[in-house]
Design an enzyme around this catalytic site. Structure first.
Site, PDB file in Angstrom:
ATOM      1  N   LYS A  16      16.587 -32.093 -39.959  1.00  0.00           N
ATOM      2  CA  LYS A  16      17.125 -33.427 -39.657  1.00  0.00           C
ATOM      3  C   LYS A  16      16.067 -34.512 -39.768  1.00  0.00           C
ATOM      4  O   LYS A  16      16.324 -35.589 -40.307  1.00  0.00           O
ATOM      5  CB  LYS A  16      17.654 -33.431 -38.213  1.00  0.00           C
ATOM      6  CG  LYS A  16      19.129 -33.529 -38.138  1.00  0.00           C
ATOM      7  CD  LYS A  16      19.666 -33.580 -36.712  1.00  0.00           C
ATOM      8  CE  LYS A  16      18.679 -33.368 -35.600  1.00  0.00           C
ATOM      9  NZ  LYS A  16      19.055 -34.072 -34.371  1.00  0.00           N
ATOM     10  N   ARG A  91      25.732 -37.131 -28.022  1.00  0.00           N
ATOM     11  CA  ARG A  91      25.438 -35.710 -27.856  1.00  0.00           C
ATOM     12  C   ARG A  91      26.671 -34.973 -27.320  1.00  0.00           C
ATOM     13  O   ARG A  91      26.735 -33.747 -27.392  1.00  0.00           O
ATOM     14  CB  ARG A  91      24.282 -35.574 -26.858  1.00  0.00           C
ATOM     15  CG  ARG A  91      23.401 -34.372 -27.056  1.00  0.00           C
ATOM     16  CD  ARG A  91      22.322 -34.338 -26.005  1.00  0.00           C
ATOM     17  NE  ARG A  91      21.141 -35.124 -26.366  1.00  0.00           N
ATOM     18  CZ  ARG A  91      20.212 -34.710 -27.225  1.00  0.00           C
ATOM     19  NH1 ARG A  91      20.319 -33.555 -27.828  1.00  0.00           N
ATOM     20  NH2 ARG A  91      19.177 -35.464 -27.490  1.00  0.00           N
ATOM     21  N   ARG A 130       5.966 -21.566 -36.750  1.00  0.00           N
ATOM     22  CA  ARG A 130       5.062 -22.720 -36.671  1.00  0.00           C
ATOM     23  C   ARG A 130       3.842 -22.419 -35.817  1.00  0.00           C
ATOM     24  O   ARG A 130       3.930 -21.780 -34.780  1.00  0.00           O
ATOM     25  CB  ARG A 130       5.803 -23.917 -36.048  1.00  0.00           C
ATOM     26  CG  ARG A 130       6.835 -24.507 -36.960  1.00  0.00           C
ATOM     27  CD  ARG A 130       6.951 -25.987 -36.762  1.00  0.00           C
ATOM     28  NE  ARG A 130       7.383 -26.340 -35.424  1.00  0.00           N
ATOM     29  CZ  ARG A 130       8.156 -27.382 -35.167  1.00  0.00           C
ATOM     30  NH1 ARG A 130       8.593 -28.148 -36.132  1.00  0.00           N
ATOM     31  NH2 ARG A 130       8.490 -27.656 -33.935  1.00  0.00           N
ATOM     32  N   ARG A 163       3.410 -23.049 -29.874  1.00  0.00           N
ATOM     33  CA  ARG A 163       3.845 -23.814 -28.709  1.00  0.00           C
ATOM     34  C   ARG A 163       4.997 -23.079 -28.028  1.00  0.00           C
ATOM     35  O   ARG A 163       5.787 -22.401 -28.686  1.00  0.00           O
ATOM     36  CB  ARG A 163       4.314 -25.203 -29.132  1.00  0.00           C
ATOM     37  CG  ARG A 163       3.219 -26.090 -29.719  1.00  0.00           C
ATOM     38  CD  ARG A 163       3.772 -27.491 -29.972  1.00  0.00           C
ATOM     39  NE  ARG A 163       5.147 -27.384 -30.488  1.00  0.00           N
ATOM     40  CZ  ARG A 163       6.088 -28.281 -30.303  1.00  0.00           C
ATOM     41  NH1 ARG A 163       5.850 -29.368 -29.612  1.00  0.00           N
ATOM     42  NH2 ARG A 163       7.290 -28.116 -30.803  1.00  0.00           N
ATOM     43  N   ARG A 174      17.481 -22.861 -26.861  1.00  0.00           N
ATOM     44  CA  ARG A 174      17.792 -24.234 -27.293  1.00  0.00           C
ATOM     45  C   ARG A 174      19.009 -24.231 -28.202  1.00  0.00           C
ATOM     46  O   ARG A 174      19.849 -25.125 -28.140  1.00  0.00           O
ATOM     47  CB  ARG A 174      16.590 -24.838 -28.033  1.00  0.00           C
ATOM     48  CG  ARG A 174      15.452 -25.260 -27.113  1.00  0.00           C
ATOM     49  CD  ARG A 174      14.166 -25.486 -27.879  1.00  0.00           C
ATOM     50  NE  ARG A 174      14.215 -26.644 -28.765  1.00  0.00           N
ATOM     51  CZ  ARG A 174      13.353 -26.835 -29.781  1.00  0.00           C
ATOM     52  NH1 ARG A 174      12.415 -25.945 -30.039  1.00  0.00           N
ATOM     53  NH2 ARG A 174      13.446 -27.912 -30.525  1.00  0.00           N
TER      54      ARG A 174
END
Ligand SMILES: [Zn+2]
Length: 226
Positions: A16, A91, A130, A163, A174
């Protein structure tokens, strides 16, 4: 030229952010993420900004009502007269109804809701690969953009870490929250005939081309109707 009033939707890791940057530069649209809108209000020290700051300082969620007032302020500032790109708002269906009202009161409506989708496994693969530099915030990916030496930043030799946000179990959580909240919102927009779906597992260039093509087609349609 007709307005380009856009909402961006999609799970984390579907690309996004990249598409938002490109759309903003393609069309010169103001970009409104909830965070940006609120930070601007706080920086301007408006009445609303002061209220928002209290919630933020206390680590609390800023209520819907405040966010929608902040969105209204941006719309009435004149900077979004030719369009905007909203990200992170609405949202929920409740917020979408509020946005619809805000736009209606101003004689406007949404041009399109751009939904960039990616399968959960793909999102987990992208995000959990990542690695972030402990010092300079430089970001790598073990698969797509590895550092020259494993676990070490190319730019400053610092240690690379994963992270907490990027740990697979956190990403899955999430995603579960995202699906719970967003599925009804997607249906709602679909019912309004503004939803455009894009396959975020394609390359960013392909997704970008498809978005532009669909928006151009939509604008022709709208012109025919007028
Ligand atoms: Zn670094």
């Amino acid at each position: 030229m007709s307005e380009l009033n856009l909402v961006l939707l999609g799970p984390p890791g579907a690309g996004k952010g990249t598409q938002a940057e490109r759309l903003v530069s393609d069309f010169g649209l103001p970009y409104y993420s909830t965070g940006i809108i609120l930070r601007e209000a706080v920086a301007e020290e408006s009445e609303l900004g002061k209220e928002a700051k209290e919630y933020m300082d206390n680590g609390e969620l800023v209520p819907d009502d405040l966010i929608s007032r902040a969105v209204k302020e941006r719309f009435d500032s004149g900077e979004a007269d030719n369009g905007f790109l909203l990200d992170g708002f609405p949202r929920t269906v409740g917020q979408a109804e509020v946005l619809e009202d805000i736009l209606k009161q101003r004689g406007r409506d949404l041009t399109a809701v751009l939904l960039i989708e990616a399968p959960d496994d793909e999102v987990v693969r992208r995000l959990s690969g990542r690695r972030t530099c402990a010092k300079g915030n430089h970001v790598y990916h073990v698969e797509f953009d590895p550092p020259k030496h494993e676990g070490v930043c190319d730019q400053d030799g610092s240690r690379l870490i994963q992270r907490d946000d990027d740990k697979p179990e956190t990403v899955r959580k999430r995603l579960a929250v995202y699906h719970d909240q967003t599925a009804p919102l997607i249906d709602w927009f679909d019912g309004k005939d503004v939803l455009m779906r894009f396959d975020g597992s394609r390359s960013p260039d392909e997704v970008h081309d498809l978005i532009r093509a669909k928006l151009a087609a939509k604008r022709f349609e709208d012109q025919d109707e007028q």
